[in-house]
Design a protein around this motif. Structure first.
Motif, PDB file in Angstrom:
ATOM      1  N   GLN A   1       0.827  -1.206   0.000  1.00 39.25           N
ATOM      2  CA  GLN A   1       0.000   0.000   0.000  1.00 39.25           C
ATOM      3  C   GLN A   1       0.861   1.255   0.000  1.00 39.25           C
ATOM      4  O   GLN A   1       0.582   2.218  -0.730  1.00 39.25           O
ATOM      5  N   ILE A   2       1.925   1.253   0.786  1.00 39.75           N
ATOM      6  CA  ILE A   2       2.831   2.402   0.808  1.00 39.75           C
ATOM      7  C   ILE A   2       3.463   2.598  -0.565  1.00 39.75           C
ATOM      8  O   ILE A   2       3.616   3.728  -1.043  1.00 39.75           O
ATOM      9  N   GLY A   3       3.826   1.498  -1.223  1.00 38.60           N
ATOM     10  CA  GLY A   3       4.431   1.597  -2.546  1.00 38.60           C
ATOM     11  C   GLY A   3       3.500   2.240  -3.561  1.00 38.60           C
ATOM     12  O   GLY A   3       3.914   3.119  -4.333  1.00 38.60           O
ATOM     13  N   PHE A   4       2.240   1.836  -3.565  1.00 32.64           N
ATOM     14  CA  PHE A   4       1.282   2.444  -4.489  1.00 32.64           C
ATOM     15  C   PHE A   4       1.046   3.916  -4.147  1.00 32.64           C
ATOM     16  O   PHE A   4       0.878   4.748  -5.043  1.00 32.64           O
ATOM     17  N   ASP A   5       1.046   4.241  -2.867  1.00 36.00           N
ATOM     18  CA  ASP A   5       0.881   5.646  -2.470  1.00 36.00           C
ATOM     19  C   ASP A   5       2.075   6.487  -2.917  1.00 36.00           C
ATOM     20  O   ASP A   5       1.910   7.647  -3.323  1.00 36.00           O
ATOM     21  N   ILE A   6       3.270   5.911  -2.855  1.00 33.97           N
ATOM     22  CA  ILE A   6       4.458   6.642  -3.308  1.00 33.97           C
ATOM     23  C   ILE A   6       4.364   6.936  -4.800  1.00 33.97           C
ATOM     24  O   ILE A   6       4.681   8.046  -5.255  1.00 33.97           O
ATOM     25  N   VAL A   7       3.926   5.959  -5.572  1.00 38.96           N
ATOM     26  CA  VAL A   7       3.775   6.163  -7.019  1.00 38.96           C
ATOM     27  C   VAL A   7       2.782   7.285  -7.301  1.00 38.96           C
ATOM     28  O   VAL A   7       3.039   8.188  -8.107  1.00 38.96           O
TER      29      VAL A   7
ATOM     30  N   ALA B   1       3.982  13.234 -18.904  1.00 36.42           N
ATOM     31  CA  ALA B   1       5.198  13.162 -18.086  1.00 36.42           C
ATOM     32  C   ALA B   1       4.898  12.513 -16.733  1.00 36.42           C
ATOM     33  O   ALA B   1       5.699  11.708 -16.228  1.00 36.42           O
ATOM     34  N   CYS B   2       3.747  12.840 -16.161  1.00 41.68           N
ATOM     35  CA  CYS B   2       3.332  12.190 -14.905  1.00 41.68           C
ATOM     36  C   CYS B   2       3.137  10.691 -15.115  1.00 41.68           C
ATOM     37  O   CYS B   2       3.496   9.874 -14.254  1.00 41.68           O
ATOM     38  N   GLY B   3       2.561  10.330 -16.258  1.00 41.03           N
ATOM     39  CA  GLY B   3       2.400   8.918 -16.566  1.00 41.03           C
ATOM     40  C   GLY B   3       3.731   8.206 -16.693  1.00 41.03           C
ATOM     41  O   GLY B   3       3.888   7.062 -16.244  1.00 41.03           O
ATOM     42  N   GLY B   4       4.704   8.883 -17.296  1.00 46.45           N
ATOM     43  CA  GLY B   4       6.036   8.300 -17.388  1.00 46.45           C
ATOM     44  C   GLY B   4       6.646   8.057 -16.022  1.00 46.45           C
ATOM     45  O   GLY B   4       7.226   6.990 -15.760  1.00 46.45           O
ATOM     46  N   MET B   5       6.502   9.034 -15.133  1.00 43.46           N
ATOM     47  CA  MET B   5       7.016   8.851 -13.775  1.00 43.46           C
ATOM     48  C   MET B   5       6.304   7.701 -13.075  1.00 43.46           C
ATOM     49  O   MET B   5       6.939   6.880 -12.392  1.00 43.46           O
ATOM     50  N   SER B   6       4.992   7.607 -13.241  1.00 35.55           N
ATOM     51  CA  SER B   6       4.231   6.529 -12.601  1.00 35.55           C
ATOM     52  C   SER B   6       4.699   5.162 -13.081  1.00 35.55           C
ATOM     53  O   SER B   6       4.830   4.223 -12.283  1.00 35.55           O
ATOM     54  N   LEU B   7       4.956   5.036 -14.372  1.00 33.33           N
ATOM     55  CA  LEU B   7       5.381   3.745 -14.911  1.00 33.33           C
ATOM     56  C   LEU B   7       6.789   3.381 -14.458  1.00 33.33           C
ATOM     57  O   LEU B   7       7.089   2.209 -14.202  1.00 33.33           O
ATOM     58  N   ILE B   8       7.668   4.372 -14.356  1.00 32.79           N
ATOM     59  CA  ILE B   8       9.021   4.097 -13.848  1.00 32.79           C
ATOM     60  C   ILE B   8       8.957   3.649 -12.390  1.00 32.79           C
ATOM     61  O   ILE B   8       9.578   2.651 -11.999  1.00 32.79           O
TER      62      ILE B   8
ATOM     63  N   THR C   1      -0.324  -2.766 -12.682  1.00 30.59           N
ATOM     64  CA  THR C   1      -0.580  -1.588 -13.503  1.00 30.59           C
ATOM     65  C   THR C   1      -1.982  -1.036 -13.258  1.00 30.59           C
ATOM     66  O   THR C   1      -2.191   0.182 -13.303  1.00 30.59           O
ATOM     67  N   PHE C   2      -2.928  -1.904 -12.971  1.00 32.65           N
ATOM     68  CA  PHE C   2      -4.279  -1.412 -12.696  1.00 32.65           C
ATOM     69  C   PHE C   2      -4.327  -0.668 -11.361  1.00 32.65           C
ATOM     70  O   PHE C   2      -5.084   0.289 -11.205  1.00 32.65           O
TER      71      PHE C   2
END
Length: 416
Positions: free
Chosen positions: A156-162, A211-218, A284-285
Protein backbone atom coordinates in the motif's frame (compact mmCIF):
# COMPACT_ATOMS: atom_id res chain seq x y z
CA UNK A 1 29.15 -27.97 -21.87
CA UNK A 2 28.48 -27.22 -25.52
CA UNK A 3 25.82 -29.86 -26.02
CA UNK A 4 23.26 -27.10 -26.47
CA UNK A 5 24.75 -26.39 -29.91
CA UNK A 6 23.10 -29.55 -31.18
CA UNK A 7 19.79 -28.92 -29.41
CA UNK A 8 17.37 -27.19 -31.81
CA UNK A 9 14.93 -26.31 -29.02
CA UNK A 10 17.61 -24.37 -27.16
CA UNK A 11 18.77 -22.59 -30.32
CA UNK A 12 15.22 -21.69 -31.35
CA UNK A 13 14.41 -20.53 -27.83
CA UNK A 14 17.51 -18.34 -27.77
CA UNK A 15 16.52 -16.84 -31.11
CA UNK A 16 13.01 -16.00 -29.87
CA UNK A 17 14.38 -14.42 -26.71
CA UNK A 18 16.83 -12.36 -28.76
CA UNK A 19 14.22 -11.25 -31.30
CA UNK A 20 11.94 -9.94 -28.55
CA UNK A 21 14.69 -7.80 -27.02
CA UNK A 22 15.98 -6.54 -30.37
CA UNK A 23 12.52 -5.57 -31.61
CA UNK A 24 11.87 -3.70 -28.37
CA UNK A 25 15.18 -1.86 -28.78
CA UNK A 26 14.52 -0.62 -32.33
CA UNK A 27 12.34 2.43 -31.48
CA UNK A 28 14.72 3.91 -28.92
CA UNK A 29 17.76 3.09 -31.04
CA UNK A 30 16.19 5.03 -33.89
CA UNK A 31 15.40 7.92 -31.54
CA UNK A 32 19.10 8.30 -30.73
CA UNK A 33 20.05 8.97 -34.36
CA UNK A 34 17.02 8.89 -36.69
CA UNK A 35 18.91 9.90 -39.82
CA UNK A 36 21.74 7.44 -39.29
CA UNK A 37 19.32 4.65 -38.37
CA UNK A 38 17.18 5.16 -41.48
CA UNK A 39 20.28 5.35 -43.67
CA UNK A 40 21.70 2.12 -42.24
CA UNK A 41 18.36 0.34 -42.59
CA UNK A 42 18.37 1.02 -46.34
CA UNK A 43 21.82 -0.41 -47.01
CA UNK A 44 22.65 -4.13 -47.32
CA UNK A 45 25.65 -3.67 -45.06
CA UNK A 46 23.52 -2.13 -42.31
CA UNK A 47 20.96 -4.92 -42.53
CA UNK A 48 23.77 -7.47 -42.49
CA UNK A 49 25.30 -5.97 -39.35
CA UNK A 50 21.87 -5.98 -37.69
CA UNK A 51 21.28 -9.64 -38.56
CA UNK A 52 24.76 -10.50 -37.34
CA UNK A 53 24.07 -8.75 -34.04
CA UNK A 54 20.75 -10.58 -33.74
CA UNK A 55 22.39 -13.94 -34.35
CA UNK A 56 25.12 -13.12 -31.85
CA UNK A 57 22.59 -12.19 -29.17
CA UNK A 58 20.58 -15.33 -29.96
CA UNK A 59 23.70 -17.47 -29.51
CA UNK A 60 24.41 -15.79 -26.18
CA UNK A 61 20.89 -16.48 -24.95
CA UNK A 62 21.02 -20.06 -26.22
CA UNK A 63 24.38 -20.60 -24.58
CA UNK A 64 23.14 -19.18 -21.30
CA UNK A 65 19.98 -21.29 -21.08
CA UNK A 66 21.88 -24.32 -22.36
CA UNK A 67 24.52 -23.90 -19.68
CA UNK A 68 21.93 -23.45 -16.94
CA UNK A 69 19.90 -26.40 -18.18
CA UNK A 70 16.91 -27.11 -15.98
CA UNK A 71 18.24 -25.03 -13.10
CA UNK A 72 15.61 -23.66 -10.74
CA UNK A 73 17.23 -20.24 -11.03
CA UNK A 74 16.18 -19.93 -14.68
CA UNK A 75 12.84 -18.47 -13.66
CA UNK A 76 14.65 -15.80 -11.67
CA UNK A 77 16.78 -14.98 -14.70
CA UNK A 78 13.58 -14.96 -16.71
CA UNK A 79 12.17 -12.30 -14.41
CA UNK A 80 15.32 -10.23 -14.94
CA UNK A 81 14.92 -10.73 -18.69
CA UNK A 82 11.30 -9.63 -18.38
CA UNK A 83 12.28 -6.56 -16.38
CA UNK A 84 14.78 -5.52 -19.08
CA UNK A 85 12.22 -6.09 -21.81
CA UNK A 86 9.65 -4.17 -19.77
CA UNK A 87 12.04 -1.23 -19.39
CA UNK A 88 12.65 -1.16 -23.14
CA UNK A 89 8.92 -1.24 -23.85
CA UNK A 90 8.42 1.67 -21.46
CA UNK A 91 11.06 3.70 -23.29
CA UNK A 92 9.30 2.89 -26.56
CA UNK A 93 6.00 4.04 -25.09
CA UNK A 94 7.55 7.29 -23.87
CA UNK A 95 8.75 7.96 -27.42
CA UNK A 96 5.70 6.81 -29.36
CA UNK A 97 2.85 8.25 -27.24
CA UNK A 98 3.61 11.96 -27.88
CA UNK A 99 4.28 11.24 -31.56
CA UNK A 100 0.87 9.58 -31.92
CA UNK A 101 -0.81 12.50 -30.16
CA UNK A 102 0.90 14.91 -32.55
CA UNK A 103 -0.41 12.94 -35.52
CA UNK A 104 -3.97 12.90 -34.19
CA UNK A 105 -4.09 16.51 -32.91
CA UNK A 106 -1.29 18.46 -34.64
CA UNK A 107 -1.73 21.81 -32.87
CA UNK A 108 -2.52 20.44 -29.44
CA UNK A 109 0.11 17.75 -29.90
CA UNK A 110 2.80 20.30 -30.70
CA UNK A 111 2.17 22.13 -27.43
CA UNK A 112 1.89 18.82 -25.57
CA UNK A 113 5.18 17.58 -27.02
CA UNK A 114 6.98 20.72 -25.88
CA UNK A 115 5.49 20.45 -22.38
CA UNK A 116 6.26 16.72 -22.29
CA UNK A 117 9.90 17.23 -23.19
CA UNK A 118 10.18 20.11 -20.76
CA UNK A 119 8.82 17.88 -18.01
CA UNK A 120 11.43 15.19 -18.62
CA UNK A 121 14.22 17.78 -18.68
CA UNK A 122 13.29 19.33 -15.37
CA UNK A 123 15.54 18.37 -12.43
CA UNK A 124 12.41 18.28 -10.28
CA UNK A 125 11.15 15.31 -12.31
CA UNK A 126 14.24 13.24 -11.63
CA UNK A 127 14.56 14.36 -8.01
CA UNK A 128 11.02 13.19 -7.27
CA UNK A 129 11.55 9.97 -9.23
CA UNK A 130 14.82 9.09 -7.48
CA UNK A 131 13.37 10.00 -4.09
CA UNK A 132 10.35 7.80 -4.80
CA UNK A 133 12.59 4.89 -5.78
CA UNK A 134 14.68 5.24 -2.62
CA UNK A 135 11.59 5.63 -0.46
CA UNK A 136 10.09 2.46 -1.92
CA UNK A 137 13.18 0.44 -1.05
CA UNK A 138 13.26 2.00 2.40
CA UNK A 139 9.70 0.72 2.82
CA UNK A 140 11.02 -2.78 2.12
CA UNK A 141 13.36 -2.76 5.12
CA UNK A 142 11.05 -0.77 7.40
CA UNK A 143 9.56 -2.89 10.22
CA UNK A 144 5.77 -2.56 10.44
CA UNK A 145 4.96 -4.78 13.45
CA UNK A 146 1.71 -5.92 11.84
CA UNK A 147 1.90 -9.59 12.92
CA UNK A 148 2.17 -10.96 9.41
CA UNK A 149 0.75 -8.18 7.24
CA UNK A 150 4.02 -6.37 6.56
CA UNK A 151 3.81 -7.22 2.86
CA UNK A 152 0.37 -5.65 2.55
CA UNK A 153 1.47 -2.51 4.35
CA UNK A 154 4.55 -2.19 2.18
CA UNK A 155 2.49 -2.70 -0.96
CA UNK A 156 0.00 0.00 0.00
CA UNK A 157 2.83 2.40 0.81
CA UNK A 158 4.43 1.60 -2.55
CA UNK A 159 1.28 2.44 -4.49
CA UNK A 160 0.88 5.65 -2.47
CA UNK A 161 4.46 6.64 -3.31
CA UNK A 162 3.78 6.16 -7.02
CA UNK A 163 0.61 8.25 -6.85
CA UNK A 164 1.98 11.01 -4.63
CA UNK A 165 5.17 11.39 -6.65
CA UNK A 166 3.31 11.82 -9.93
CA UNK A 167 0.69 14.09 -8.34
CA UNK A 168 3.33 16.31 -6.74
CA UNK A 169 5.22 16.72 -9.98
CA UNK A 170 2.06 17.29 -12.01
CA UNK A 171 0.68 19.97 -9.71
CA UNK A 172 4.03 21.76 -9.43
CA UNK A 173 4.73 21.59 -13.16
CA UNK A 174 1.24 22.81 -14.10
CA UNK A 175 1.28 25.63 -11.57
CA UNK A 176 4.73 26.86 -12.51
CA UNK A 177 4.81 26.29 -16.27
CA UNK A 178 1.44 27.72 -17.29
CA UNK A 179 1.52 30.62 -14.85
CA UNK A 180 5.04 31.64 -15.89
CA UNK A 181 4.25 31.44 -19.59
CA UNK A 182 1.20 33.66 -19.15
CA UNK A 183 2.92 36.15 -16.86
CA UNK A 184 6.09 36.15 -18.96
CA UNK A 185 4.12 36.80 -22.16
CA UNK A 186 5.46 33.58 -23.70
CA UNK A 187 1.89 32.43 -24.24
CA UNK A 188 1.32 35.42 -26.56
CA UNK A 189 4.17 34.25 -28.79
CA UNK A 190 2.81 30.71 -28.89
CA UNK A 191 -0.72 31.82 -29.70
CA UNK A 192 0.43 34.28 -32.35
CA UNK A 193 0.92 31.15 -34.43
CA UNK A 194 -2.13 29.17 -35.59
CA UNK A 195 -2.69 27.80 -32.08
CA UNK A 196 -5.75 28.93 -30.16
CA UNK A 197 -6.24 29.03 -26.42
CA UNK A 198 -8.01 25.69 -26.34
CA UNK A 199 -5.09 23.96 -28.01
CA UNK A 200 -2.61 25.72 -25.75
CA UNK A 201 -4.36 24.76 -22.51
CA UNK A 202 -5.19 21.21 -23.59
CA UNK A 203 -1.66 20.70 -24.91
CA UNK A 204 -0.09 21.87 -21.68
CA UNK A 205 -2.33 19.57 -19.68
CA UNK A 206 -1.71 16.52 -21.88
CA UNK A 207 2.04 17.09 -22.03
CA UNK A 208 2.39 17.37 -18.26
CA UNK A 209 0.01 14.44 -17.75
CA UNK A 210 2.09 12.25 -20.07
CA UNK A 211 5.20 13.16 -18.09
CA UNK A 212 3.33 12.19 -14.90
CA UNK A 213 2.40 8.92 -16.57
CA UNK A 214 6.04 8.30 -17.39
CA UNK A 215 7.02 8.85 -13.78
CA UNK A 216 4.23 6.53 -12.60
CA UNK A 217 5.38 3.75 -14.91
CA UNK A 218 9.02 4.10 -13.85
CA UNK A 219 8.06 4.00 -10.19
CA UNK A 220 5.71 1.11 -10.96
CA UNK A 221 8.55 -0.95 -12.44
CA UNK A 222 10.60 -0.22 -9.34
CA UNK A 223 7.66 -1.14 -7.10
CA UNK A 224 7.25 -4.49 -8.83
CA UNK A 225 10.91 -5.30 -8.18
CA UNK A 226 10.57 -4.22 -4.54
CA UNK A 227 7.50 -6.42 -4.07
CA UNK A 228 9.49 -9.40 -5.35
CA UNK A 229 12.32 -8.73 -2.92
CA UNK A 230 10.12 -8.00 0.11
CA UNK A 231 9.20 -11.66 0.92
CA UNK A 232 12.84 -12.73 0.60
CA UNK A 233 13.95 -9.92 2.88
CA UNK A 234 11.33 -10.82 5.48
CA UNK A 235 11.32 -14.64 5.66
CA UNK A 236 9.17 -14.64 8.80
CA UNK A 237 6.21 -13.23 6.86
CA UNK A 238 7.10 -14.91 3.57
CA UNK A 239 4.22 -17.37 3.76
CA UNK A 240 1.73 -14.51 4.16
CA UNK A 241 3.07 -12.51 1.19
CA UNK A 242 0.30 -13.69 -1.09
CA UNK A 243 -1.65 -11.54 -3.51
CA UNK A 244 -4.38 -13.18 -5.53
CA UNK A 245 -4.50 -10.66 -8.38
CA UNK A 246 -0.90 -11.13 -9.63
CA UNK A 247 -1.39 -14.89 -9.29
CA UNK A 248 -4.48 -14.75 -11.51
CA UNK A 249 -2.65 -12.60 -14.05
CA UNK A 250 0.28 -15.02 -14.14
CA UNK A 251 -2.08 -17.95 -14.60
CA UNK A 252 -3.44 -16.21 -17.70
CA UNK A 253 -0.16 -14.96 -19.21
CA UNK A 254 2.43 -17.66 -18.46
CA UNK A 255 0.66 -20.46 -20.40
CA UNK A 256 0.40 -18.19 -23.45
CA UNK A 257 4.14 -17.57 -23.41
CA UNK A 258 4.77 -21.27 -22.90
CA UNK A 259 2.93 -22.04 -26.13
CA UNK A 260 5.26 -19.77 -28.12
CA UNK A 261 8.50 -21.21 -26.76
CA UNK A 262 9.85 -24.68 -27.60
CA UNK A 263 10.09 -27.11 -24.68
CA UNK A 264 13.24 -26.99 -22.62
CA UNK A 265 15.18 -24.49 -20.52
CA UNK A 266 14.32 -21.59 -22.83
CA UNK A 267 10.64 -22.11 -22.04
CA UNK A 268 11.43 -22.07 -18.32
CA UNK A 269 13.21 -18.75 -18.70
CA UNK A 270 10.39 -17.35 -20.82
CA UNK A 271 7.88 -18.43 -18.18
CA UNK A 272 9.89 -16.42 -15.65
CA UNK A 273 9.50 -13.40 -17.93
CA UNK A 274 5.79 -14.20 -18.13
CA UNK A 275 5.61 -14.11 -14.34
CA UNK A 276 7.14 -10.64 -14.37
CA UNK A 277 4.66 -9.38 -16.94
CA UNK A 278 1.78 -11.04 -15.10
CA UNK A 279 2.70 -9.18 -11.93
CA UNK A 280 3.16 -5.95 -13.85
CA UNK A 281 -0.20 -6.43 -15.54
CA UNK A 282 -1.97 -6.75 -12.20
CA UNK A 283 -0.05 -3.92 -10.55
CA UNK A 284 -0.58 -1.59 -13.50
CA UNK A 285 -4.28 -1.41 -12.70
CA UNK A 286 -3.42 -0.34 -9.16
CA UNK A 287 -1.12 2.31 -10.58
CA UNK A 288 -3.88 3.32 -12.99
CA UNK A 289 -6.28 3.69 -10.09
CA UNK A 290 -3.94 6.20 -8.46
CA UNK A 291 -3.26 7.86 -11.79
CA UNK A 292 -6.93 8.83 -12.01
CA UNK A 293 -6.36 10.95 -8.93
CA UNK A 294 -3.24 12.43 -10.51
CA UNK A 295 -5.22 13.32 -13.63
CA UNK A 296 -7.87 15.18 -11.63
CA UNK A 297 -5.33 17.14 -9.58
CA UNK A 298 -3.30 18.09 -12.67
CA UNK A 299 -6.49 19.26 -14.41
CA UNK A 300 -7.43 21.41 -11.41
CA UNK A 301 -3.91 22.86 -11.21
CA UNK A 302 -3.95 23.56 -14.96
CA UNK A 303 -7.30 25.34 -14.73
CA UNK A 304 -6.26 27.44 -11.75
CA UNK A 305 -2.88 28.33 -13.28
CA UNK A 306 -4.64 30.46 -15.90
CA UNK A 307 -5.65 32.94 -13.21
CA UNK A 308 -3.70 32.29 -10.03
CA UNK A 309 -0.09 32.35 -8.96
CA UNK A 310 1.91 29.28 -8.10
CA UNK A 311 1.56 29.58 -4.31
CA UNK A 312 -2.21 30.08 -4.34
CA UNK A 313 -2.64 27.27 -6.86
CA UNK A 314 -0.58 24.87 -4.76
CA UNK A 315 -2.52 25.68 -1.59
CA UNK A 316 -5.88 25.16 -3.31
CA UNK A 317 -4.74 21.83 -4.78
CA UNK A 318 -3.62 20.68 -1.33
CA UNK A 319 -6.98 21.68 0.13
CA UNK A 320 -8.81 19.80 -2.65
CA UNK A 321 -6.62 16.76 -2.05
CA UNK A 322 -7.25 16.61 1.68
CA UNK A 323 -10.94 17.51 1.55
CA UNK A 324 -11.49 15.09 -1.32
CA UNK A 325 -10.28 12.31 0.95
CA UNK A 326 -11.83 13.58 4.17
CA UNK A 327 -15.29 14.67 2.99
CA UNK A 328 -16.75 11.13 2.69
CA UNK A 329 -15.39 10.30 6.14
CA UNK A 330 -16.87 13.48 7.62
CA UNK A 331 -20.26 12.71 6.08
CA UNK A 332 -20.25 9.16 7.39
CA UNK A 333 -19.16 10.13 10.91
CA UNK A 334 -21.61 13.04 11.06
CA UNK A 335 -24.51 10.80 10.02
CA UNK A 336 -23.60 8.22 12.66
CA UNK A 337 -23.35 10.85 15.40
CA UNK A 338 -26.60 12.53 14.37
CA UNK A 339 -28.40 9.23 14.86
CA UNK A 340 -27.23 9.28 18.46
CA UNK A 341 -27.75 13.04 18.98
CA UNK A 342 -30.51 14.19 16.60
CA UNK A 343 -30.96 17.55 18.37
CA UNK A 344 -27.33 18.65 18.06
CA UNK A 345 -27.27 21.65 15.68
CA UNK A 346 -23.48 21.62 15.39
CA UNK A 347 -23.56 18.13 13.93
CA UNK A 348 -26.10 19.33 11.39
CA UNK A 349 -23.74 22.10 10.28
CA UNK A 350 -20.82 19.67 10.07
CA UNK A 351 -22.94 17.26 8.07
CA UNK A 352 -24.05 20.04 5.71
CA UNK A 353 -20.47 21.17 5.06
CA UNK A 354 -19.36 17.57 4.61
CA UNK A 355 -22.10 16.92 2.07
CA UNK A 356 -21.28 20.18 0.29
CA UNK A 357 -17.61 19.30 -0.09
CA UNK A 358 -18.47 15.71 -0.97
CA UNK A 359 -20.71 16.95 -3.78
CA UNK A 360 -18.51 19.68 -5.24
CA UNK A 361 -15.07 18.18 -4.80
CA UNK A 362 -13.84 14.98 -6.46
CA UNK A 363 -14.35 11.83 -4.42
CA UNK A 364 -10.66 10.97 -4.20
CA UNK A 365 -11.33 8.11 -1.81
CA UNK A 366 -12.50 6.13 -4.86
CA UNK A 367 -8.87 6.04 -6.00
CA UNK A 368 -7.53 4.54 -2.78
CA UNK A 369 -5.76 1.22 -3.34
CA UNK A 370 -5.80 0.35 0.37
CA UNK A 371 -9.15 -1.51 0.52
CA UNK A 372 -8.06 -3.69 -2.40
CA UNK A 373 -4.86 -4.69 -0.58
CA UNK A 374 -5.71 -4.84 3.11
CA UNK A 375 -8.65 -7.21 3.21
CA UNK A 376 -9.42 -10.65 4.60
CA UNK A 377 -10.94 -12.21 1.48
CA UNK A 378 -8.80 -12.28 -1.69
CA UNK A 379 -9.89 -9.96 -4.48
CA UNK A 380 -10.47 -11.27 -7.99
CA UNK A 381 -8.50 -9.50 -10.71
CA UNK A 382 -11.17 -9.05 -13.36
CA UNK A 383 -13.85 -7.44 -11.15
CA UNK A 384 -11.11 -5.12 -9.91
CA UNK A 385 -10.24 -4.26 -13.52
CA UNK A 386 -13.88 -3.34 -14.09
CA UNK A 387 -13.87 -1.15 -11.00
CA UNK A 388 -10.69 0.62 -12.13
CA UNK A 389 -12.18 1.30 -15.56
CA UNK A 390 -15.31 2.74 -13.95
CA UNK A 391 -13.37 4.99 -11.60
CA UNK A 392 -11.11 6.16 -14.42
CA UNK A 393 -14.25 7.09 -16.35
CA UNK A 394 -15.30 9.21 -13.37
CA UNK A 395 -11.83 10.79 -13.35
CA UNK A 396 -12.07 11.64 -17.05
CA UNK A 397 -15.46 13.32 -16.53
CA UNK A 398 -14.21 15.41 -13.62
CA UNK A 399 -11.05 16.25 -15.56
CA UNK A 400 -13.09 17.51 -18.51
CA UNK A 401 -15.19 19.65 -16.18
CA UNK A 402 -12.07 21.16 -14.61
CA UNK A 403 -10.52 21.86 -18.02
CA UNK A 404 -13.73 23.49 -19.29
CA UNK A 405 -13.74 25.77 -16.25
CA UNK A 406 -10.07 26.52 -16.86
CA UNK A 407 -10.79 27.32 -20.49
CA UNK A 408 -13.55 29.74 -19.48
CA UNK A 409 -11.13 31.46 -17.11
CA UNK A 410 -8.44 31.53 -19.78
CA UNK A 411 -10.68 32.93 -22.52
CA UNK A 412 -11.34 36.07 -20.49
CA UNK A 413 -7.69 36.49 -19.51
CA UNK A 414 -5.92 39.45 -21.10
CA UNK A 415 -2.51 38.20 -22.19
CA UNK A 416 -1.18 41.52 -23.46
Amino acid sequence: MFSWLSNPNVLLGGLILAVAQVLAALPWLRAIDPRGFDKAAKTPAGVGYALGALIGIAVLFAGFVGYKGDSSSLQLYGRIYGAILHAQLLIDLFLIAPAVLTLILPKTGAVALAAYREGWRQPMFWLITIFGILLTWFAVILPYFTFGDDFKMMKQIGFDIVMLGAALFGVLASSISISEEIEGRTAITVMSKPINRRSFLAGKFLGILMACGGMSLILGLNLNAALLVMPEFDPINKDRAFDSMPVQAKEAIVPLIGKVMPPGPARTMAEGAGMWFGEIFAHTFGIGLGFGQVMILVAIATALATRMTFVVNLVICLVVFFLGHLAPVVVRVADEMRLKNPDNAALGLVGFLGNLFDTLLPALEFFNMGPAIIRDAPLDLWPFVGYVMTVLGYAVIYTLIALIVGLLLFEDRDLA
